[in-house]
Scaffold this active site. Structure first.
Site, PDB file in Angstrom:
ATOM      1  N   ARG A  14      40.724  26.345  32.436  1.00 21.48           N
ATOM      2  CA  ARG A  14      39.364  25.941  32.823  1.00 21.48           C
ATOM      3  C   ARG A  14      39.066  24.527  32.361  1.00 21.48           C
ATOM      4  O   ARG A  14      39.632  24.047  31.387  1.00 21.48           O
ATOM      5  CB  ARG A  14      38.323  26.916  32.265  1.00 21.48           C
ATOM      6  CG  ARG A  14      38.428  27.192  30.773  1.00 21.48           C
ATOM      7  CD  ARG A  14      37.935  28.632  30.523  1.00 21.48           C
ATOM      8  NE  ARG A  14      37.725  28.938  29.105  1.00 21.48           N
ATOM      9  CZ  ARG A  14      38.699  29.350  28.301  1.00 21.48           C
ATOM     10  NH1 ARG A  14      39.956  29.438  28.727  1.00 21.48           N
ATOM     11  NH2 ARG A  14      38.431  29.638  27.038  1.00 21.48           N
ATOM     12  N   LYS A  74      36.553  26.766  20.780  1.00 25.43           N
ATOM     13  CA  LYS A  74      35.539  27.670  20.258  1.00 25.43           C
ATOM     14  C   LYS A  74      36.199  28.863  19.579  1.00 25.43           C
ATOM     15  O   LYS A  74      37.156  29.427  20.106  1.00 25.43           O
ATOM     16  CB  LYS A  74      34.665  28.183  21.404  1.00 25.43           C
ATOM     17  CG  LYS A  74      33.843  27.101  22.076  1.00 25.43           C
ATOM     18  CD  LYS A  74      32.962  27.705  23.165  1.00 25.43           C
ATOM     19  CE  LYS A  74      32.234  26.638  23.948  1.00 25.43           C
ATOM     20  NZ  LYS A  74      33.147  25.820  24.788  1.00 25.43           N
ATOM     21  N   CYS A  79      19.060  14.481  32.544  1.00 22.02           N
ATOM     22  CA  CYS A  79      18.482  15.811  32.344  1.00 22.02           C
ATOM     23  C   CYS A  79      16.986  15.721  32.569  1.00 22.02           C
ATOM     24  O   CYS A  79      16.409  14.632  32.501  1.00 22.02           O
ATOM     25  CB  CYS A  79      18.748  16.318  30.925  1.00 22.02           C
ATOM     26  SG  CYS A  79      20.503  16.345  30.513  1.00 22.02           S
ATOM     27  N   CYS A 100      21.343  17.536  21.419  1.00 19.60           N
ATOM     28  CA  CYS A 100      22.394  17.640  22.436  1.00 19.60           C
ATOM     29  C   CYS A 100      23.777  17.273  21.886  1.00 19.60           C
ATOM     30  O   CYS A 100      23.926  16.286  21.186  1.00 19.60           O
ATOM     31  CB  CYS A 100      22.069  16.724  23.611  1.00 19.60           C
ATOM     32  SG  CYS A 100      23.313  16.793  24.897  1.00 19.60           S
ATOM     33  N   ARG A 109      40.389  21.123  28.088  1.00 23.14           N
ATOM     34  CA  ARG A 109      40.807  21.519  26.749  1.00 23.14           C
ATOM     35  C   ARG A 109      41.598  22.817  26.757  1.00 23.14           C
ATOM     36  O   ARG A 109      42.507  23.019  25.981  1.00 23.14           O
ATOM     37  CB  ARG A 109      39.575  21.673  25.855  1.00 23.14           C
ATOM     38  CG  ARG A 109      39.917  22.093  24.452  1.00 23.14           C
ATOM     39  CD  ARG A 109      38.766  22.779  23.776  1.00 23.14           C
ATOM     40  NE  ARG A 109      37.684  21.870  23.518  1.00 23.14           N
ATOM     41  CZ  ARG A 109      36.436  22.269  23.232  1.00 23.14           C
ATOM     42  NH1 ARG A 109      36.156  23.546  23.197  1.00 23.14           N
ATOM     43  NH2 ARG A 109      35.484  21.400  23.001  1.00 23.14           N
ATOM     44  N   TYR A 110      41.184  23.767  27.598  1.00 26.25           N
ATOM     45  CA  TYR A 110      41.851  25.070  27.680  1.00 26.25           C
ATOM     46  C   TYR A 110      42.732  25.085  28.920  1.00 26.25           C
ATOM     47  O   TYR A 110      42.451  24.383  29.887  1.00 26.25           O
ATOM     48  CB  TYR A 110      40.802  26.181  27.789  1.00 26.25           C
ATOM     49  CG  TYR A 110      39.842  26.261  26.632  1.00 26.25           C
ATOM     50  CD1 TYR A 110      40.258  26.761  25.399  1.00 26.25           C
ATOM     51  CD2 TYR A 110      38.526  25.846  26.766  1.00 26.25           C
ATOM     52  CE1 TYR A 110      39.372  26.848  24.337  1.00 26.25           C
ATOM     53  CE2 TYR A 110      37.632  25.936  25.700  1.00 26.25           C
ATOM     54  CZ  TYR A 110      38.059  26.442  24.495  1.00 26.25           C
ATOM     55  OH  TYR A 110      37.184  26.525  23.453  1.00 26.25           O
ATOM     56  N   ASP A 152      27.075  21.695  16.648  1.00 23.38           N
ATOM     57  CA  ASP A 152      28.249  20.830  16.523  1.00 23.38           C
ATOM     58  C   ASP A 152      27.939  19.696  15.545  1.00 23.38           C
ATOM     59  O   ASP A 152      26.782  19.329  15.343  1.00 23.38           O
ATOM     60  CB  ASP A 152      28.612  20.252  17.891  1.00 23.38           C
ATOM     61  CG  ASP A 152      29.075  21.338  18.854  1.00 23.38           C
ATOM     62  OD1 ASP A 152      29.843  22.210  18.420  1.00 23.38           O
ATOM     63  OD2 ASP A 152      28.653  21.314  20.022  1.00 23.38           O
ATOM     64  N   ARG A 170      26.152  16.207  23.636  1.00 28.59           N
ATOM     65  CA  ARG A 170      26.614  14.994  24.327  1.00 28.59           C
ATOM     66  C   ARG A 170      25.585  13.880  24.184  1.00 28.59           C
ATOM     67  O   ARG A 170      25.369  13.081  25.096  1.00 28.59           O
ATOM     68  CB  ARG A 170      26.908  15.268  25.806  1.00 28.59           C
ATOM     69  CG  ARG A 170      27.991  16.284  25.978  1.00 28.59           C
ATOM     70  CD  ARG A 170      28.862  16.121  27.221  1.00 28.59           C
ATOM     71  NE  ARG A 170      29.855  17.185  27.182  1.00 28.59           N
ATOM     72  CZ  ARG A 170      29.722  18.370  27.799  1.00 28.59           C
ATOM     73  NH1 ARG A 170      28.683  18.607  28.573  1.00 28.59           N
ATOM     74  NH2 ARG A 170      30.646  19.297  27.673  1.00 28.59           N
ATOM     75  N   ASP A 185      32.440  25.599  17.534  1.00 30.89           N
ATOM     76  CA  ASP A 185      33.351  24.768  18.327  1.00 30.89           C
ATOM     77  C   ASP A 185      33.969  23.787  17.343  1.00 30.89           C
ATOM     78  O   ASP A 185      33.283  22.927  16.800  1.00 30.89           O
ATOM     79  CB  ASP A 185      32.559  24.038  19.419  1.00 30.89           C
ATOM     80  CG  ASP A 185      33.395  23.800  20.662  1.00 30.89           C
ATOM     81  OD1 ASP A 185      34.639  23.760  20.534  1.00 30.89           O
ATOM     82  OD2 ASP A 185      32.811  23.650  21.754  1.00 30.89           O
ATOM     83  N   CYS A 244      17.351  16.946  25.111  1.00 29.52           N
ATOM     84  CA  CYS A 244      17.241  17.754  23.902  1.00 29.52           C
ATOM     85  C   CYS A 244      17.723  16.914  22.730  1.00 29.52           C
ATOM     86  O   CYS A 244      18.779  16.291  22.807  1.00 29.52           O
ATOM     87  CB  CYS A 244      18.095  19.008  24.039  1.00 29.52           C
ATOM     88  SG  CYS A 244      17.820  19.849  25.601  1.00 29.52           S
TER      89      CYS A 244
HETATM   90  C1  LIG Z   1      33.075  25.706  26.087  1.00 30.01           C
HETATM   91  C2  LIG Z   1      34.074  25.047  26.893  1.00 30.01           C
HETATM   92  C3  LIG Z   1      34.700  25.723  27.947  1.00 30.01           C
HETATM   93  C4  LIG Z   1      34.342  27.131  28.335  1.00 30.01           C
HETATM   94  O1  LIG Z   1      34.676  28.034  27.355  1.00 30.01           O
HETATM   95  P1  LIG Z   1      34.452  29.598  27.593  1.00 30.01           P
HETATM   96  O2  LIG Z   1      34.732  30.191  26.249  1.00 30.01           O
HETATM   97  O3  LIG Z   1      35.402  30.032  28.647  1.00 30.01           O
HETATM   98  O4  LIG Z   1      33.036  29.779  28.034  1.00 30.01           O
HETATM   99  C5  LIG Z   1      35.673  25.066  28.642  1.00 30.01           C
HETATM  100  N1  LIG Z   1      36.031  23.802  28.343  1.00 30.01           N
HETATM  101  C6  LIG Z   1      35.451  23.133  27.333  1.00 30.01           C
HETATM  102  C7  LIG Z   1      35.881  21.740  27.052  1.00 30.01           C
HETATM  103  C8  LIG Z   1      34.434  23.720  26.591  1.00 30.01           C
HETATM  104  O5  LIG Z   1      33.836  23.046  25.604  1.00 30.01           O
HETATM  105  S1  SF4 Z   2      21.559  20.063  25.816  1.00 29.57           S
HETATM  106 FE1  SF4 Z   2      22.073  17.958  26.438  1.00 29.57          FE
HETATM  107  S2  SF4 Z   2      22.982  18.176  28.460  1.00 29.57           S
HETATM  108 FE2  SF4 Z   2      21.889  20.068  28.044  1.00 29.57          FE
HETATM  109  S3  SF4 Z   2      19.847  19.768  28.932  1.00 29.57           S
HETATM  110 FE3  SF4 Z   2      19.729  19.199  26.784  1.00 29.57          FE
HETATM  111  S4  SF4 Z   2      20.103  16.981  26.788  1.00 29.57           S
HETATM  112 FE4  SF4 Z   2      20.803  17.747  28.761  1.00 29.57          FE
END
Ligand SMILES: *Cc1c(COP(=O)(O)O)cnc(C)c1O
Ligand code: SF4
Length: 335
Positions: free
Chosen positions: A86, A304, A95, A102, A82-83, A260, A104, A297, A99
């Site tokens: 990174r 973010k 996991c 979560c 996305r960025y 989120d 995801r 986010d 959670c």
């Molecule tokens: C949160 C996130 C990051 C890391 O973001 P930082 O602000 O650098 O910690 C990188 N890629 C994605 C897709 C993210 O959701």
């Molecule tokens: S937040 Fe989601 S990915 Fe992270 S430990 Fe919990 S269930 Fe696993």
């Protein structure tokens, strides 16, 4: 081997009927490590809320499964880019404890949607601006040491990958997984950062402290990402105990996340204004080191954004700046 407890065992322990929750677990998988279940002191306490399914998960049908558009932002399956500099590499979809909040939720603990690791390595190698790779999931530390070592070594062979981060809740949900052998292996791959995920002071146990100490002593910089959760940590005193407790564990609070807009998590959501007030209530009251960035986010993969208290107003050529006790002070830049 990870020890877990079933809903039936939990029901026996707290003499309550949890059989109606099996239908929730059929949609969103349930797994609770014995260690984490052991932190529950009473039904519906902050630990319970985080790990025991709730029928409210099925009521939430309005939000999207993937509001951050992670799938669209994945040039290869399991690599979210996305960025510019990174990317997030999803190395496991399991996991130690799932959670309930979560982000995801659409994929953790489910089959399908596996990461194409060779394609991800090829993409990273062919994208020189990627200098920071974040291993996430699921839970990277669910992988055996040798598999994780393999992944880290492969990434380390790509010259432009400067830092590697691991996102892991294992120090919270299964701290005995953090062994001296694991830490020795990780230390071969510096500079390495690990962001863990404590949400409540009840999670700050001697076992977790030992896990964090082992990691920190291996030279791994520890940060923490907390999710702001209704009925778990959405009050100032709980948050203060959590954040100052983290510093005692050598963990630096990094982010406090606004929940989120993920389907199945509505019952955890707090308003943006509540979060902003919570974060302002910390300023001046606890060490600046303890205060994370409160971030939202944004939907649609827009990234973010920090949410800050309104502490600045312009008055002509001077500024009015609000102190942590609420007083407005005039401040002029020297000419
Ligand atoms: C949160 C996130 C990051 C890391 O973001 P930082 O602000 O650098 O910690 C990188 N890629 C994605 C897709 C993210 O959701
Ligand atoms: S937040 Fe989601 S990915 Fe992270 S430990 Fe919990 S269930 Fe696993």
């Amino acid at each position: 081997m990870l020890q877990t407890v079933s809903l039936a065992e939990l029901a026996r322990r707290f003499t309550s009927d949890l059989s109606h929750l099996e239908q929730v677990a059929a949609v969103y998988p349930c797994r609770i490590s014995s260690y984490y279940a052991g932190l529950i002191t009473a039904p519906h306490d902050p630990i319970w809320r985080q790990c025991v399914p709730s029928v409210e998960e099925l009521d939430d049908t309005v939000q999207l499964p993937d509001p951050l558009d992670e799938e669209r932002l994945s040039p290869v399956p399991g690599l979210i880019h996305r960025y510019p500099d990174r990317a997030v590499l999803l190395v496991s979809n399991r996991c130690a404890t799932y959670c309930r909040f979560c982000m995801r939720k659409r994929k953790v603990g489910c089959s399908g949607g596996e990461t194409d690791l060779p394609a991800a390595y090829a993409y990273i190698a062919a994208t020189p601006q990627l200098r920071d790779i974040i291993l996430s999931g699921g839970e990277p530390l669910m992988l055996p040491d040798d598999e994780l070592h393999q992944i880290l070594s492969t990434l380390r062979r790509i010259p432009h990958v400067e830092i590697i981060r691991i996102g892991s809740r294992i120090p919270v949900t299964d701290p005995s997984r953090i062994t001296p052998a694991l830490c020795r292996m990780l230390a071969e791959h510096h500079p390495l950062y690990l962001n863990t995920h404590f949400n409540h002071p009840q999670e700050l146990t001697p076992e977790s402290a030992r896990a964090c100490s082992l990691l920190a002593s291996a030279g791994i910089q520890l940060g923490n990402q907390t999710v702001l959760l209704k009925g778990v940590n959405d009050d100032s005193l709980t948050m203060q105990k959590l954040l100052t407790g983290l510093l005692r564990l050598r963990v630096r609070p990094y982010y406090l996340h606004q929940m989120d807009l993920v389907r199945g998590t509505a019952h955890f959501r707090t308003s943006l204004e509540q979060g902003r007030q919570l974060i302002s209530s910390l300023r001046g009251r606890v060490s600046g080191m303890a205060i994370p960035h409160f971030v939202i986010d944004l939907p649609g993969g827009r990234g973010k954004v920090p949410v800050l208290p309104d502490t600045l107003q312009r008055d002509g050529v001077v500024w009015l700046v609000q102190t942590s006790s609420g007083e407005w002070v005039r401040y002029a830049d020297p000419v």
